[in-house]
Motif scaffolding. Sequence first.
Motif, PDB file in Angstrom:
ATOM      1  N   GLU A   1      21.269 -24.211  -5.962  1.00 55.55           N
ATOM      2  CA  GLU A   1      20.262 -23.671  -5.055  1.00 55.55           C
ATOM      3  C   GLU A   1      20.754 -22.360  -4.452  1.00 55.55           C
ATOM      4  OE1 GLU A   1      19.475 -26.828  -2.298  1.00 55.55           O
ATOM      5  OE2 GLU A   1      19.033 -28.261  -3.909  1.00 55.55           O
ATOM      6  N   VAL A   2      19.954 -21.313  -4.610  1.00 53.54           N
ATOM      7  CA  VAL A   2      20.342 -19.976  -4.161  1.00 53.54           C
ATOM      8  C   VAL A   2      19.413 -19.545  -3.028  1.00 53.54           C
ATOM      9  CG1 VAL A   2      20.778 -17.591  -4.842  1.00 53.54           C
ATOM     10  CG2 VAL A   2      21.060 -19.442  -6.515  1.00 53.54           C
ATOM     11  N   PRO A   3      19.901 -19.491  -1.797  1.00 58.75           N
ATOM     12  CA  PRO A   3      19.038 -19.108  -0.675  1.00 58.75           C
ATOM     13  C   PRO A   3      18.533 -17.674  -0.817  1.00 58.75           C
ATOM     14  CG  PRO A   3      21.081 -20.124   0.107  1.00 58.75           C
ATOM     15  CD  PRO A   3      21.263 -19.834  -1.353  1.00 58.75           C
ATOM     16  N   THR A   4      17.246 -17.484  -0.605  1.00 56.93           N
ATOM     17  CA  THR A   4      16.675 -16.137  -0.526  1.00 56.93           C
ATOM     18  C   THR A   4      16.307 -15.857   0.923  1.00 56.93           C
ATOM     19  OG1 THR A   4      14.427 -16.929  -0.973  1.00 56.93           O
ATOM     20  CG2 THR A   4      15.783 -16.291  -2.875  1.00 56.93           C
ATOM     21  N   ARG A   5      16.024 -14.589   1.210  1.00 56.98           N
ATOM     22  CA  ARG A   5      15.808 -14.188   2.606  1.00 56.98           C
ATOM     23  C   ARG A   5      14.361 -13.765   2.833  1.00 56.98           C
ATOM     24  NH1 ARG A   5      19.918  -9.677   4.200  1.00 56.98           N
ATOM     25  NH2 ARG A   5      18.804  -8.610   2.500  1.00 56.98           N
ATOM     26  N   GLU A   6      13.889 -14.049   4.047  1.00 56.32           N
ATOM     27  CA  GLU A   6      12.545 -13.624   4.414  1.00 56.32           C
ATOM     28  C   GLU A   6      12.413 -12.114   4.311  1.00 56.32           C
ATOM     29  OE1 GLU A   6       9.472 -13.901   8.257  1.00 56.32           O
ATOM     30  OE2 GLU A   6      11.277 -15.150   8.194  1.00 56.32           O
ATOM     31  N   ILE A   7      13.459 -11.379   4.671  1.00 58.46           N
ATOM     32  CA  ILE A   7      13.422  -9.914   4.625  1.00 58.46           C
ATOM     33  C   ILE A   7      13.255  -9.400   3.198  1.00 58.46           C
ATOM     34  CG2 ILE A   7      15.917  -9.562   4.416  1.00 58.46           C
ATOM     35  CD1 ILE A   7      15.629  -7.206   6.347  1.00 58.46           C
ATOM     36  N   ASP A   8      13.659 -10.209   2.208  1.00 55.09           N
ATOM     37  CA  ASP A   8      13.484  -9.858   0.788  1.00 55.09           C
ATOM     38  C   ASP A   8      12.224 -10.475   0.198  1.00 55.09           C
ATOM     39  OD1 ASP A   8      15.902  -8.407   0.680  1.00 55.09           O
ATOM     40  OD2 ASP A   8      17.053 -10.247   0.344  1.00 55.09           O
ATOM     41  N   GLY A   9      11.362 -10.997   1.044  1.00 56.70           N
ATOM     42  CA  GLY A   9      10.142 -11.622   0.557  1.00 56.70           C
ATOM     43  C   GLY A   9      10.382 -12.964  -0.107  1.00 56.70           C
ATOM     44  N   PHE A  10      11.490 -13.613   0.238  1.00 53.00           N
ATOM     45  CA  PHE A  10      11.852 -14.903  -0.359  1.00 53.00           C
ATOM     46  C   PHE A  10      11.933 -14.817  -1.882  1.00 53.00           C
ATOM     47  CE2 PHE A  10       9.930 -16.624   3.668  1.00 53.00           C
ATOM     48  CZ  PHE A  10      11.102 -17.160   4.187  1.00 53.00           C
ATOM     49  N   LYS A  11      12.491 -13.711  -2.383  1.00 50.54           N
ATOM     50  CA  LYS A  11      12.616 -13.521  -3.829  1.00 50.54           C
ATOM     51  C   LYS A  11      14.083 -13.346  -4.207  1.00 50.54           C
ATOM     52  CE  LYS A  11       8.183 -11.140  -3.778  1.00 50.54           C
ATOM     53  NZ  LYS A  11       7.502  -9.844  -3.978  1.00 50.54           N
TER      54      LYS A  11
END
Length: 353
Positions: free
Chosen positions: A96-106
């Motif tokens: 599981e690789v966390p993405t960030r809200e600032i990156d649009g969750f991508k």
Amino acid sequence: PLHIQAAAIEAIRDGHTRYTAVSGINELKDAIVDTVQKDYGLTYRRDNVLVSCGGKHALYNLFQTLLDPDDEVIIPAPFWVSYPDMVELTGAKSVEVPTREIDGFKLRPEQLEKVLTPKTRMLILNSPSNPTGAHYRRDELDALAETILRHNLTVLSDDIYYRILFDGQEWVNMAMLGERLKERTFIANGVSKSYCMTGWRIGYLVGDAAVLSAASKIQSQSTSNPCSIAQWASVAALNGPQEDVEKMVQIFQERCSYVLKRLAEIPGVTCYKPNGAFYVFPNFSCTFGKSVDGRVIKGSLDLADYLMEKANVAVVPGSAFGEDSCLRFSYAISMEELTEGFDRISRAIAALK
């Protein structure tokens, strides 16, 4: 839609109630091939299609076919709740690789590179996403594609929400970026979301014929064929008029705007603006550590339980999707219900001190 209901009734009256081929009727396979040609610009044959008992079943069949114990599957988080468990059932490992809200969750290319190992077999991309509504643009997929090809990764493109895109955004997935990527990509889709047919249980895979032949053998020893009546109804869904889908997308976009407005009115809450689907995934971590009547909110599960008991509103804790800071809301309900729901949520959140 009414024409889909009529097709199901006609199928019953015409006696289409017996077993079909395990992998689906030819008429539905042809409808899927035609739909992918029209919407993706990609050419497939009948033997590139496997029809299953819902999108989840399609995914399960593919995982059981391709994954071996100790294989690693990269799953960007937040993710749909069933991916890790279905991977685990094969003996493979979810990464599981966390993405960030600032990156649009991508997922970003450097994140993908960082988690790759010799055991990495597959990357799952769900776009538009459940729970965030995030949709990968062509340039974002291009940025991931070089790593995918260099490391010979298989891509599962879960496209179940692909018709539900907002603001005229371009539909694109990894298979559409070139023949080499098409060869490495399996498309998972179904009729549940686009045609309000969640209970009809028709999903499908599109991809390499040899792999899908093996997946069909697995299906033959578990469920056999999908429901014959639902298959004929799905032919009507894919081949018939699409105006109802277009109207639905417009309604969802209007509801999404309303939901974002109501969330912005709650102090401390932030929310990524979805590109599609019918969910929002707002960050409610501002409530963590607050309490009411001696009840302390420690995370998303506590908050979801509190909203259920205090406001009689059902939401899904973000921890189920791999991101504890958030809650998932669905706006696939009426405006009246959304208005009442957010009135209740606002009062309940305001009571936390």
